[in-house]
Design an enzyme around this catalytic site. Structure first.
Site, PDB file in Angstrom:
ATOM      1  N   ASP A  96     -45.082 -25.946 -43.767  1.00 21.42           N
ATOM      2  CA  ASP A  96     -46.420 -26.408 -44.351  1.00 21.42           C
ATOM      3  C   ASP A  96     -46.660 -27.811 -43.614  1.00 21.42           C
ATOM      4  OD1 ASP A  96     -48.178 -27.135 -45.953  1.00 21.42           O
ATOM      5  OD2 ASP A  96     -47.006 -27.565 -47.781  1.00 21.42           O
ATOM      6  N   ASP A 312     -55.606 -27.515 -41.042  1.00 24.29           N
ATOM      7  CA  ASP A 312     -54.554 -26.995 -41.998  1.00 24.29           C
ATOM      8  C   ASP A 312     -53.952 -25.737 -41.599  1.00 24.29           C
ATOM      9  OD1 ASP A 312     -52.487 -27.152 -43.653  1.00 24.29           O
ATOM     10  OD2 ASP A 312     -53.804 -26.496 -45.411  1.00 24.29           O
TER      11      ASP A 312
END
Length: 485
Positions: A96, A312
């Site tokens: 992540d 992201d």
């Protein structure tokens, strides 16, 4: 049944079970959480749910082996396998770039998942069972750095506690511990050796909501954010690596590259990060469709208070403000005015098209500060969900910030088939188009030597290896059975 034939069938069954179990025995697998085109409409819905939850929770050289592929119908989340403790045990955790801490489920955890449909064995970390594990107290430097202030109500020796609440209402809470984590350190061209580093991470003792009930569960999350508590920051602070990491997601063949260290080749042009932001925010200047600027105000790309556009890799799709999304969608279909579209799962605009999509739809180019551009081809933003059925990956963000401005967020949809470099030392993010099934050159932060880091496709490699072993033994057993006749 003839006993010899019965014996052959039993041996075949045993081999099927052995080979089936073998495919998971690979260190540092990074795989996609979702897979399977047969259940495509269900997967599309799960993708949106995954992205929605993710947006709500946003807060030397090392080689991470990569698997899976970047197709929206097959992917939503990457996870890897970490080896922790003494004696060491394996833990599967999400990769992540949008969060800052590493945490795993711990012994005695309330409502932690015990089973996963991902084909992995879930493991609970037990501090008492590791000879190298230590608790982190609230008066230690890591804890004060974590909260950017002295820990409130801290008694010397008491645990450094944490709690994370996500946008969907789920949460994890627990305390920090410190233990050895084992990594693949790049030690030569396409070669690695084991590196150990003592890392502080969260020990989850309680979970609620999606984290505790999901059938597609993993053991935790590994954060590659910018804060001092992140894995990359801790490795850099200990002098193990430079504070730089990169990924190259192979959207064509699956797998790709994920490495920690300074990228020397290919050369990557970068754009500055927006300062004082917890995520990887950059300044977008505009969007071009086949070289022609999209007629929208550039201020619309700011996610409130001039925070810019979020890059992201943990998000699967690409999300644009409503006005930008509408203008983009209208322009995409200019060359196909008579092509009917239909909705799938309420938000995916899909159509039937039998010709070559790169010839029938335009290239979308995002322009950023420092003259950095990002080209997204039709085969990137269009994905096939059935025979001649295609869906458009662009999404209306539909997310309002407190000041009323919508978020612009670019995920794997636009980042695939590119080397993306996150340089925290120089506060920049950059990318370049690249063949992600090849290799990149990374500089070792300690020795200064330059090594090649190759691509991985663990899922496919493991499956192929299993098939090869299975086929070999089938041939051997067939020969033996014929001899026994």
């Amino acid at each position: 049944m003839d006993l010899r034939r019965k014996g052959c069938l039993i041996l075949l069954l045993v081999l099927v079970l052995v080979v089936k179990g073998e495919s998971n025995n690979v260190v540092f697998n990074v795989k996609h959480k979702y897979g399977g085109r047969a259940r495509v409409h269900t997967v599309l819905n799960e993708l949106k749910e995954h992205d929605s939850r993710r947006h709500g929770r946003m807060l030397a050289a090392v080689d991470f082996q990569l698997g899976g592929n970047g197709q929206p119908t097959d992917a939503a989340l990457y996870y890897t396998k970490l080896t922790i403790g003494t004696p060491s045990k394996d833990y599967h955790v999400q990769v992540d770039t949008g969060s800052d801490i590493l945490w795993v489920n711990c012994a005695g955890c309330a409502r932690c998942p015990s089973k996963s449909s991902l084909g992995i064995d879930l493991t609970l970390y037990d501090l008492k069972a590791s000879a190298t594990g230590k608790s982190v107290s609230c008066d230690q430097e890591f804890c004060t750095d974590m909260f950017n202030a002295p820990y409130s109500d801290c008694r010397v020796g008491s645990p450094c506690e944490y709690q994370v609440t996500y946008g969907d209402g789920s949460s994890t809470s627990g305390y920090f511990v410190k233990d050895y984590i084992h990594f693949d350190q790049v030690s030569g061209d396409l070669k690695t050796t084991t590196m150990n580093s003592s890392i502080a991470f969260g020990c989850s003792s309680k979970q609620s909501g999606e984290l505790g009930s999901s059938t597609q569960a993993v053991d935790g999350i590994i954060g590659f954010g910018q804060a001092n508590s992140s894995l990359i920051s801790q490795l850099a602070l200990s002098g193990k690596v430079n504070k730089v990491f990169s990924h190259c997601l192979d959207g064509s063949n699956g797998g790709g590259i994920f490495a920690v260290g300074q990228v020397v080749q290919p050369k990557v042009k970068s754009t500055p990060l927006v300062p004082n932001e917890p995520h990887y925010n950059v300044v977008m200047k505009g969007i071009e469709i086949n070289g022609k600027a999209l007629d929208v105000s550039t201020t619309i790309f700011d996610a409130g208070s001039n925070r810019g556009t979020i890059i992201d890799s943990g998000t699967t799709l690409a999300y644009l403000p409503s006005k930008v999304y509408s203008a983009l969608m209208d322009t995409l279909m200019v060359k196909q005015p008579a092509l009917p579209t239909h909705l799938v799962e309420g938000s995916f605009h899909c159509f039937f098209y039998s010709k070559k999509i790169d010839d029938g739809f335009p290239v979308v180019t995002f322009q950023f500060a420092n003259s950095l551009s990002l080209k997204v081809y039709p085969h990137d933003y269009l994905f096939q969900v059935g025979e001649n059925e295609w869906c458009i990956g662009w999404q209306d963000s539909g997310m309002q910030t407190k000041d009323g401005k919508e978020i612009t967020l670019l995920g794997d949809l636009v980042l695939s088939n590119k080397v993306v470099v996150y340089d925290l030392e120089n506060q920049s993010v950059g990318w370049t188009e690249y063949n992600c099934s090849s290799s990149i050159k990374v500089r070792d932060g300690t020795s200064g030597k330059v090594y090649s880091v190759g691509s991985h496709n663990i899922s496919s490699a493991s499956t192929l290896k299993s098939r090869m072993v299975f086929t070999f033994f089938i041939l051997v057993i067939s020969i033996l059975c014929n001899l026994l006749k």
